[in-house]
Structure formats: C-alpha cells, structure tokens
Scaffold this active site. Structure first.
Site, short mmCIF file in Angstrom:
data_model
loop_
_atom_site.label_atom_id
_atom_site.label_comp_id
_atom_site.label_asym_id
_atom_site.label_seq_id
_atom_site.Cartn_x
_atom_site.Cartn_y
_atom_site.Cartn_z
CG HIS A 1 122.45 -53.04 -22.84
ND1 HIS A 1 121.94 -52.17 -21.90
CD2 HIS A 1 121.38 -53.72 -23.32
CE1 HIS A 1 120.62 -52.32 -21.82
NE2 HIS A 1 120.25 -53.27 -22.68
CB CYS B 1 119.28 -55.30 -17.50
SG CYS B 1 118.01 -56.51 -17.09
CG HIS C 1 118.02 -54.18 -27.06
ND1 HIS C 1 116.96 -53.33 -26.83
CD2 HIS C 1 118.59 -54.38 -25.85
CE1 HIS C 1 116.90 -53.03 -25.56
NE2 HIS C 1 117.87 -53.65 -24.92
NE ARG D 1 112.31 -51.58 -21.76
CZ ARG D 1 113.34 -52.41 -21.75
NH1 ARG D 1 113.85 -52.87 -20.61
NH2 ARG D 1 113.91 -52.79 -22.89
CG ASP D 2 116.94 -51.28 -21.66
OD1 ASP D 2 117.33 -51.52 -20.51
OD2 ASP D 2 117.24 -51.99 -22.64
P1 HMG Z 1 106.38 -63.43 -10.05
O1 HMG Z 1 106.71 -62.95 -8.67
O2 HMG Z 1 106.79 -64.81 -10.43
O3 HMG Z 1 104.83 -63.22 -10.40
O4 HMG Z 1 107.00 -62.38 -11.08
P2 HMG Z 1 103.51 -63.63 -9.71
O5 HMG Z 1 102.54 -63.91 -10.81
O6 HMG Z 1 103.74 -64.67 -8.65
O7 HMG Z 1 103.07 -62.26 -9.00
C1 HMG Z 1 103.76 -61.70 -7.90
C2 HMG Z 1 103.15 -60.34 -7.57
O8 HMG Z 1 103.35 -59.44 -8.65
C3 HMG Z 1 101.65 -60.39 -7.35
O9 HMG Z 1 101.33 -59.34 -6.43
C4 HMG Z 1 101.10 -60.03 -8.70
O10 HMG Z 1 99.83 -59.47 -8.65
C5 HMG Z 1 102.11 -58.99 -9.18
P3 HMG Z 1 101.02 -59.65 -4.88
O11 HMG Z 1 99.85 -60.58 -4.91
O12 HMG Z 1 102.26 -60.32 -4.33
O13 HMG Z 1 100.76 -58.30 -4.31
N1 HMG Z 1 102.21 -58.92 -10.63
C6 HMG Z 1 102.10 -57.80 -11.34
N2 HMG Z 1 101.87 -56.52 -11.00
C7 HMG Z 1 101.82 -55.62 -12.00
N3 HMG Z 1 101.98 -55.92 -13.29
C8 HMG Z 1 102.24 -57.19 -13.68
C9 HMG Z 1 102.30 -58.19 -12.68
N4 HMG Z 1 102.51 -59.51 -12.72
C10 HMG Z 1 102.46 -59.96 -11.46
N5 HMG Z 1 102.40 -57.47 -14.96
C11 HMG Z 1 106.93 -61.20 -13.16
C12 HMG Z 1 106.86 -62.56 -12.47
C13 HMG Z 1 107.07 -61.46 -14.63
C14 HMG Z 1 105.67 -60.41 -12.87
C15 HMG Z 1 108.16 -60.44 -12.60
O14 HMG Z 1 109.27 -61.28 -12.68
C16 HMG Z 1 108.45 -59.16 -13.33
O15 HMG Z 1 107.68 -58.21 -13.31
N6 HMG Z 1 109.60 -59.11 -14.00
C17 HMG Z 1 109.99 -57.95 -14.81
C18 HMG Z 1 111.46 -57.81 -14.79
C19 HMG Z 1 111.85 -56.64 -15.65
O16 HMG Z 1 111.09 -55.72 -15.89
N7 HMG Z 1 113.13 -56.67 -16.12
C20 HMG Z 1 113.67 -55.62 -16.90
C21 HMG Z 1 113.11 -55.60 -18.29
S1 HMG Z 1 113.81 -56.80 -19.37
C22 HMG Z 1 115.25 -56.06 -19.97
O17 HMG Z 1 115.64 -55.00 -19.52
C23 HMG Z 1 115.98 -56.71 -21.12
C24 HMG Z 1 115.73 -56.04 -22.45
O18 HMG Z 1 116.08 -54.66 -22.42
C25 HMG Z 1 116.58 -56.74 -23.54
C26 HMG Z 1 118.05 -56.85 -23.16
O19 HMG Z 1 118.72 -55.83 -23.03
O20 HMG Z 1 118.47 -57.97 -22.96
C27 HMG Z 1 114.26 -56.13 -22.87
MG MG Z 2 118.05 -53.84 -22.74
#
Ligand code: HMG
Ligand code: MG
Length: 302
Positions: free
Chosen positions: A209, A240, A207, A15-16
C-alpha cells in the site's frame, strides 16, 4: 543485481480498492471495470471477497458478481475467502481461484478476521484441502509484513514463519502485504530476504500500500532481489477497513509505467489501463491517486 525481465501484475482494485469505499459500487460498474482491466492485458484480477457482508458490505454482491464475470481466456479472477462458508459460496459461484488471508500481527488478525493467527490456520486447513481437491488454485496473504497499526514493528522472522506455514498448507503464492504502507526500501528488502529463506522467491508477491508514498521505491528494492509478482490497484484505489488511515495499494498505472520505462515486460497496455482508471475515477467522482494517470489524462485533455 538484475531485475526480472518479465513481471506479473496482479490487479486487486476491484477487491482491495472497492472494499474500502464509503458507498457501495454497483455490480454493473465493477463488472465493467474488471472487463476493462482484462482488456488492458491484466491476466489476474482479484474481483471480490466471499467475506461476511456484516463485516464488509461493499463485497456483499460477491456471488452475483462472480457468476456474471464474462471470462476471458488466460485471465484469472480470484476472490478472497476467509472460512468454509466463504469457500462454499465461492464454489457455488464458479470461482476457480481463491486467496486466504492471515497476518503477521496477532492484533491485526483479530480485528480483521476475528481469530488468532493459529486459529486462522486451523480455519484455513480444511478450506485449502477442499479447494485443492476441487482443482482450485489457492493464494495466501499475510498482512502487516512491514508494520502493524496496533503493534508497530513486525519482525521479518515472524513474517517468514507465517509465510512458511501458508506455503506448507498448499498456497502456490504468498502475497506479502504492507497493509499500512509504512515500509521503506531497506526494511522491505530485509523482510523479503528473511521470507525467501523459508519460501522460494518465485512463490512470493509484493502487495504494498502507498500510504507513505514508499511503494514504488520498495517495489524496486524487492525486484532487485528477484520478486517478479506485484499486486497493485487501478487508480490507486483502496485501503483496508481494519487498518484506519491506510490508503490504497500502489497504483497499477504507476507500476506499469515504471516497468515499461525499464524495459520490463508486463503485457499491459498503458493507454487502456488509463481508460480503466478514468472510468472508475469518474464514477467515484474523484481523480486517480496515480501521478502517471493524472499526467496522461491531463495530456489527453490537451
Ligand atoms: P465472525 O463474526 O467471527 O464469524 O467473523 P462467525 O462465523 O461468528 O459468523 C458471523 C456471521 O457472519 C454469521 O451470520 C455468519 O453466517 C456470517 P449471522 O448468523 O450473524 O447472520 N458469515 C459469513 N457470511 C458470508 N460469508 C462468509 C461468512 N462467514 C461468516 N464467508 C469472518 C469472521 C472471517 C467471517 C469476518 O471476520 C470477516 O468476514 N472478515 C473479513 C474482513 C475483510 O474482508 N477484511 C478485508 C480484507 S483483508 C485485506 O484487505 C488485507 C489484504 O489486502 C492484504 C494487506 O493489504 O495486508 C488481503
Ligand atoms: Mg491490501
């Protein structure tokens, strides 16, 4: 100070790691990697993220992948879930453990999940309630615990407050993310000490990096406080997408090697772990970032 006898490694590479690849890795390759990691003795493998494919196209195969994982007994295959829509898809795909994710920095939270920290809790409350009612385990992540790419320094007290909120919401474990890898050992220790005043140590995970090469030193420092759960990524994959320049998590091989050398139990077979690192590195056509993997692979090549 004594180090924990047994340390749990949470593998986050599929995933990450793979969320940050320029190209999309085929589902078959991800499945093979996950299986090789399980074969190496890893008992928790964060496999995908039920996030928006517009935001992170690399995780767009989440449902297909989750359905096709050949489950091994005693191995958990959690996935990130950012909202109700993500939970719905995760449940349909047979996911048994989810991880919600927020931040200790408002700016990062906005860039990553498009809401404030408070709004993220409003979003997560019904997600956690439903997940727990359906018998799922819920983990919580906090990003930017040792620094933010947009805001710089983050106060340990802020991290401690967010951690307490996640714990109160029902997360069994809070994973503390040094997203951009800028932390150093004494800062890492101070942060953990602050968080542990709000959430018992046994519910915390590190966690880290490795962007600045500090991750192993930071891990050692926090293990001395009793941290016994470590997130890491095979071959040091990752970064990320919402933290420019962030490189991968600390490599699982480096963590496993260090812990084995100190006589700590992880249940990990280093040789098989190296096989998994070689497999994904060959596919990505670049060497692992792990020095341990590089050294062992060079030795194998004779
Ligand atoms: P948004 O644009 O504010 O959401 O995003 P929305 O509710 O307005 O929806 C926009 C569109 O996305 C819509 O589709 C929804 O249906 C769709 P459209 O009508 O435009 O065709 N949608 C989805 N589709 C599939 N699955 C879903 C989903 N939700 C909405 N769950 C949202 C808000 C949270 C969805 C967006 O910002 C997002 O997906 N963000 C994820 C970012 C991400 O994955 N970042 C990396 C992971 S975190 C990380 O790496 C840190 C970590 O490792 C710890 C560390 O190291 O710090 C964990
Ligand atoms: Mg991470």
């Amino acid at each position: 100070m004594t180090l924990p006898t047994r340390v749990k490694i949470v593998e986050v590479g599929p995933r990450d790691g793979l969320q940050n690849e320029a190209g999309t890795v085929p589902t078959e390759i991800k499945l093979r990697l996950i299986d090789m990691l399980a074969d190496a003795g890893i008992t928790t493998i964060e496999s995908t993220a039920f996030v928006s494919p517009r935001w992170v196209p690399q995780m767009a195969d989440h449902s297909d992948l989750m359905q096709r994982i050949v489950r091994r007994p005693g191995v958990a295959y959690p996935a990130l879930v950012p909202n109700g829509k993500g939970l719905e898809s995760a449940l349909k795909a047979g996911c048994e453990e989810i991880a919600i994710f927020t931040a200790a920095s408002e700016s990062f939270c906005k860039k990553n999940i498009n809401c404030t920290i408070d709004e993220s809790f409003e979003r997560f409350a019904p997600v956690v309630e439903t997940a727990l009612a359906r018998g799922l385990k819920v983990r919580g992540y906090i990003s930017c615990v040792l620094g933010c790419p947009y805001e710089g320094e983050i106060k340990p007290a802020t991290v401690a407050e967010v951690a307490q909120r996640l714990h109160q919401l029902g997360c069994y474990e809070i994973s503390l993310g040094d997203t951009i890898g800028t932390g150093t050992p004494l800062a890492a220790r101070k942060m953990i000490e602050a968080v542990a005043r709000n959430v018992p140590l046994k519910h915390l995970a590190a966690h880290f990096h490795d962007t600045y090469g500090q991750a192993l030193a930071n891990l050692y420092a926090v293990m001395e406080l009793g941290i016994a759960t470590i997130d890491s990524s095979v071959a040091g994959l990752g970064g990320c997408p919402y933290a420019k320049g962030a490189s991968g998590n600390v490599a699982t091989e480096d963590v496993a090697y260090m812990l084995a050398g100190m006589g700590r139990e992880t249940g990990v077979d280093l040789g098989k772990l190296i096989d998994a690192a070689a497999f994904i590195s060959d596919f990505l056509k670049r060497p692992p970032t792990s020095k341990v993997a590089k050294a062992i692979l060079a030795k194998r090549a004779g």
